[in-house]
Each structure stands twice: as C-alpha cells, then as structure tokens.
Design a protein around this motif. Structure first.
Motif, PDB file in Angstrom:
ATOM      1  N   MET A 119       0.682  47.757  39.086  1.00 29.04           N
ATOM      2  CA  MET A 119      -0.075  46.660  39.667  1.00 29.04           C
ATOM      3  C   MET A 119      -0.800  45.854  38.594  1.00 29.04           C
ATOM      4  O   MET A 119      -0.893  44.613  38.662  1.00 29.04           O
ATOM      5  CB  MET A 119      -1.106  47.216  40.664  1.00 29.04           C
ATOM      6  CG  MET A 119      -0.484  47.926  41.864  1.00 29.04           C
ATOM      7  SD  MET A 119       0.558  46.845  42.851  1.00 29.04           S
ATOM      8  CE  MET A 119      -0.639  45.685  43.454  1.00 29.04           C
ATOM      9  N   GLU A 120      -1.302  46.520  37.562  1.00 27.85           N
ATOM     10  CA  GLU A 120      -1.958  45.800  36.477  1.00 27.85           C
ATOM     11  C   GLU A 120      -0.975  44.911  35.719  1.00 27.85           C
ATOM     12  O   GLU A 120      -1.283  43.758  35.364  1.00 27.85           O
ATOM     13  CB  GLU A 120      -2.614  46.806  35.514  1.00 27.85           C
ATOM     14  CG  GLU A 120      -3.853  47.499  36.072  1.00 27.85           C
ATOM     15  CD  GLU A 120      -4.979  46.516  36.298  1.00 27.85           C
ATOM     16  OE1 GLU A 120      -5.170  45.593  35.484  1.00 27.85           O
ATOM     17  OE2 GLU A 120      -5.681  46.670  37.324  1.00 27.85           O
ATOM     18  N   ASN A 121       0.233  45.405  35.506  1.00 29.32           N
ATOM     19  CA  ASN A 121       1.250  44.586  34.825  1.00 29.32           C
ATOM     20  C   ASN A 121       1.624  43.356  35.650  1.00 29.32           C
ATOM     21  O   ASN A 121       1.801  42.248  35.128  1.00 29.32           O
ATOM     22  CB  ASN A 121       2.489  45.427  34.536  1.00 29.32           C
ATOM     23  CG  ASN A 121       2.212  46.517  33.515  1.00 29.32           C
ATOM     24  OD1 ASN A 121       1.341  46.351  32.660  1.00 29.32           O
ATOM     25  ND2 ASN A 121       2.957  47.617  33.592  1.00 29.32           N
TER      26      ASN A 121
ATOM     27  N   GLU B 141       1.146  39.395  34.545  1.00 27.13           N
ATOM     28  CA  GLU B 141       2.247  38.440  34.557  1.00 27.13           C
ATOM     29  C   GLU B 141       1.908  37.235  35.431  1.00 27.13           C
ATOM     30  O   GLU B 141       2.239  36.085  35.102  1.00 27.13           O
ATOM     31  CB  GLU B 141       3.521  39.113  35.061  1.00 27.13           C
ATOM     32  CG  GLU B 141       4.099  40.145  34.090  1.00 27.13           C
ATOM     33  CD  GLU B 141       5.341  40.814  34.642  1.00 27.13           C
ATOM     34  OE1 GLU B 141       5.774  40.394  35.736  1.00 27.13           O
ATOM     35  OE2 GLU B 141       5.866  41.728  33.996  1.00 27.13           O
ATOM     36  N   ALA B 142       1.226  37.497  36.564  1.00 27.26           N
ATOM     37  CA  ALA B 142       0.862  36.386  37.444  1.00 27.26           C
ATOM     38  C   ALA B 142      -0.146  35.466  36.765  1.00 27.26           C
ATOM     39  O   ALA B 142      -0.048  34.224  36.848  1.00 27.26           O
ATOM     40  CB  ALA B 142       0.287  36.941  38.746  1.00 27.26           C
ATOM     41  N   ARG B 143      -1.140  36.026  36.083  1.00 26.25           N
ATOM     42  CA  ARG B 143      -2.116  35.192  35.377  1.00 26.25           C
ATOM     43  C   ARG B 143      -1.452  34.375  34.253  1.00 26.25           C
ATOM     44  O   ARG B 143      -1.753  33.195  34.053  1.00 26.25           O
ATOM     45  CB  ARG B 143      -3.225  36.075  34.799  1.00 26.25           C
ATOM     46  CG  ARG B 143      -4.097  36.760  35.837  1.00 26.25           C
ATOM     47  CD  ARG B 143      -5.345  37.355  35.194  1.00 26.25           C
ATOM     48  NE  ARG B 143      -6.035  38.271  36.117  1.00 26.25           N
ATOM     49  CZ  ARG B 143      -5.900  39.579  36.096  1.00 26.25           C
ATOM     50  NH1 ARG B 143      -5.094  40.140  35.204  1.00 26.25           N
ATOM     51  NH2 ARG B 143      -6.565  40.318  36.952  1.00 26.25           N
ATOM     52  N   ARG B 144      -0.557  35.044  33.517  1.00 27.99           N
ATOM     53  CA  ARG B 144       0.123  34.342  32.425  1.00 27.99           C
ATOM     54  C   ARG B 144       0.985  33.210  32.954  1.00 27.99           C
ATOM     55  O   ARG B 144       1.046  32.113  32.390  1.00 27.99           O
ATOM     56  CB  ARG B 144       0.979  35.333  31.651  1.00 27.99           C
ATOM     57  CG  ARG B 144       1.670  34.743  30.418  1.00 27.99           C
ATOM     58  CD  ARG B 144       2.372  35.827  29.642  1.00 27.99           C
ATOM     59  NE  ARG B 144       3.308  36.560  30.490  1.00 27.99           N
ATOM     60  CZ  ARG B 144       4.533  36.092  30.785  1.00 27.99           C
ATOM     61  NH1 ARG B 144       4.941  34.915  30.340  1.00 27.99           N
ATOM     62  NH2 ARG B 144       5.338  36.818  31.532  1.00 27.99           N
ATOM     63  N   ALA B 145       1.614  33.431  34.109  1.00 26.45           N
ATOM     64  CA  ALA B 145       2.460  32.394  34.687  1.00 26.45           C
ATOM     65  C   ALA B 145       1.628  31.219  35.182  1.00 26.45           C
ATOM     66  O   ALA B 145       2.029  30.052  35.074  1.00 26.45           O
ATOM     67  CB  ALA B 145       3.281  32.970  35.834  1.00 26.45           C
ATOM     68  N   VAL B 146       0.436  31.499  35.732  1.00 29.38           N
ATOM     69  CA  VAL B 146      -0.420  30.405  36.206  1.00 29.38           C
ATOM     70  C   VAL B 146      -0.916  29.569  35.039  1.00 29.38           C
ATOM     71  O   VAL B 146      -0.962  28.327  35.098  1.00 29.38           O
ATOM     72  CB  VAL B 146      -1.604  30.989  37.008  1.00 29.38           C
ATOM     73  CG1 VAL B 146      -2.629  29.903  37.307  1.00 29.38           C
ATOM     74  CG2 VAL B 146      -1.101  31.604  38.306  1.00 29.38           C
ATOM     75  N   LYS B 147      -1.274  30.225  33.936  1.00 29.68           N
ATOM     76  CA  LYS B 147      -1.762  29.482  32.774  1.00 29.68           C
ATOM     77  C   LYS B 147      -0.651  28.659  32.113  1.00 29.68           C
ATOM     78  O   LYS B 147      -0.856  27.509  31.707  1.00 29.68           O
ATOM     79  CB  LYS B 147      -2.350  30.451  31.753  1.00 29.68           C
ATOM     80  CG  LYS B 147      -3.652  31.088  32.209  1.00 29.68           C
ATOM     81  CD  LYS B 147      -4.176  32.054  31.158  1.00 29.68           C
ATOM     82  CE  LYS B 147      -5.475  32.693  31.614  1.00 29.68           C
ATOM     83  NZ  LYS B 147      -5.980  33.650  30.608  1.00 29.68           N
ATOM     84  N   SER B 148       0.535  29.224  31.998  1.00 30.86           N
ATOM     85  CA  SER B 148       1.637  28.522  31.318  1.00 30.86           C
ATOM     86  C   SER B 148       2.403  27.596  32.242  1.00 30.86           C
ATOM     87  O   SER B 148       3.188  26.771  31.787  1.00 30.86           O
ATOM     88  CB  SER B 148       2.588  29.545  30.688  1.00 30.86           C
ATOM     89  OG  SER B 148       3.136  30.373  31.713  1.00 30.86           O
TER      90      SER B 148
END
Length: 298
Positions: A199-201, A205-212
């Motif tokens: 769940m942490e991974n 990934e979701a945060r990184r996708a929102v930022k990029s």
C-alpha cells in the motif's frame, strides 16, 4: 490279664485314691464378688483362672458344627467371664497391682478389622461375638459396613476446584502452545508487513504520478480508489438514513401543554372536587358573588 478299668475298681485302688483325696486340701471356690478378696496374689490367681476358662470356651466356639443354640450359649458364657475378669482387674488395680485393662484385646470383625464395642452401660466392655458366633443369622449384619452413598457435589465444592488453569492462565507454562503459536504469529506478521509495504508503494506511485502528470496504471491505484469510493458511498448512505429518520419524526399541528401546565390543571381539578365535596350550594353561591365583587377571574 485284667484291664485298667477293672484294676481301678478293685478295693485296694479305691482305698488308695480315697487316702490321696483326704490328704489334698479342699478345692477353693472363686469368690462371687471381687471386692471380697483382700490379697493381691489371690486376685491375680483368680484372674488367671478366668483367663483359662475363657481360652477353653473360645477354642470350643470356633466349631461351627455345634449348632446355633450351643454357639449362642457359649458366647453368652464368654461375655459373662469377660465381665467378671474386668471386675477382678479393677480389684487388682485397687490393691496396687498391675493395670491389665490398658492392654486388653480389641474386638475385630470377620475381616480382622478392629470395630467399636457398643456399651449398654457406661462401665465395662460391651457385648462381644467370638468365633463362629460372628456368622450367626442377625450377627453378620452387625459387622457389615453400610454402603457409602455418593454425595452430590455442591456449587461450593465445584468452585473450590477451579484455579488459574481452568481459565487458561497457565497454558503457556508447558511450552506446547508457544511452539504452535510462534510460527503462526511470524506468518501473520510477515503478511501484514507485506500488505502495508504494498500500500505504501502504491501511494508513492500515485503521488509521483500526480506531480509529474503521468497516467498511472489502473491496477496500481485500484485498491486506493476502491477504498475511497467505499468511504464516499458509506457517507451517502448515512446522510440518506438521517433524512429518513427526520421525516419519520412526529410533527404536532396543535400546541400541546407542557408538564407544568398539566400539573396545574390536575391541581385545580382536585381543588374543585374537594370544594364540591365539603361545601354546600349556598356557600358556593356566596363564594361566586365574592369573586364577582372582587373582580377575581378564577
């Protein structure tokens, strides 16, 4: 050759026997009461004589072929001699002799177990049975022990046996439960840690996708989205239930009296009933006129 019986009946033999008896002292008879004896040696001698008589009769009573009546008579005679022996033993103690009562024999049943001797009076031994007399009808039942009744356990007896083991507080002391729970606990901990890491991974990934601004795979964020969607649906259901509960509430279109007003009305009614009960019509009319003159509305 003459026989022994014929020799004994001859004149010379009878004469010799008579002379020998004359030389002997007259046979002493045991005193009827032990208190009449004043000599310690004589008292001990009479006790020994009674003991020999008891021994002979006890040996005779062992024979079961004597018959019931003869066995009962022998048993009565032995008990009589035992009572007489006790009197002589007490007299020996009074004269300063040895105390034989302290070492007297105990009564036993058919199995050899010592039993209590019932005493009809407060003094001396009770009635005893010897030898074959113990097997007579009605006597055997005296030596049989009644069957032990199984006593039902009470609630107190049941709770008295309950300790910490009953509630499972000592299950870990033997070490068996620890061996079984150890591997299972490790597997559950590893599974929980793996789920948490997954769940942490996904969140990272979701945060990184929102930022990029990249598009994340559906399978990667499906778990998080599914959990958020469940929370939203649960919130909507809760709001709908609250609205339905409010609609079901009772709405009164007519103003209802509160508790104080109800008490007031009841008190006035009771006062009116008391006045009607204890006052006459003329008094009521005068009371009404007085209220009219004083301008009292109630």
């Amino acid at each position: 050759m003459a026989r022994n019986e014929e020799k004994a009946q001859s004149m010379l033999n009878r004469f010799v026997t008579m002379k020998e008896e004359e030389k002997r002292k007259p046979k002493e008879r045991r005193p009827y009461l032990a208190s009449e004896c004043r000599d310690l040696a004589e008292a001990d001698k009479w006790r020994q004589q009674i003991m020999r008589e008891i021994g002979r009769k006890v040996a005779d009573i062992q024979n079961e072929g004597l018959g019931e009546h003869r066995l009962r008579d022998l048993n009565d005679e032995i008990n009589k001699l035992i009572r007489e022996k006790v009197h002589w033993e007490r007299r020996i103690v009074e004269l300063g002799g040895h105390n034989y009562v302290r070492y007297s024999a105990k009564m036993t049943d058919l199995d050899g177990n010592i039993v209590d001797v019932p005493k009809s009076s407060g003094r001396g031994p009770g009635y005893r049975y010897f030898g074959a007399a113990k097997k007579l009808p009605g006597v055997r039942e005296l030596f049989e022990k009644p069957p032990e009744l199984r006593k039902r356990r009470t609630r107190y007896d049941i709770y008295k046996r309950i300790d910490a083991s009953y509630y499972g507080y000592r299950d870990d002391e033997d070490g068996i439960l620890e061996k079984l729970e150890g591997p299972a606990e490790i597997k559950m901990r590893e599974a929980a840690v793996a789920t948490w890491m997954e769940m942490e991974n996904i969140k990272k990934e979701a945060r990184r996708a929102v930022k990029s601004g990249e598009v994340v795979e559906v399978g990667a964020v499906s778990k998080i989205l599914f959990e958020e969607e469940e929370d939203v649906v649960e919130e909507e259901r809760r709001l709908e239930q609250e609205i339905k509960d409010k609609e079901k509430e009772f709405v009164a279109h007519v103003p209802l009296p509160d508790e104080d007003e109800i008490k007031k009305k009841v008190l006035e009614k009771k006062k009116q009933e008391m006045l009607e009960k204890y006052t006459s019509n003329e008094l009521l009319e005068e009371l009404a006129e007085a209220k009219t003159l004083l301008n009292i509305q109630r």
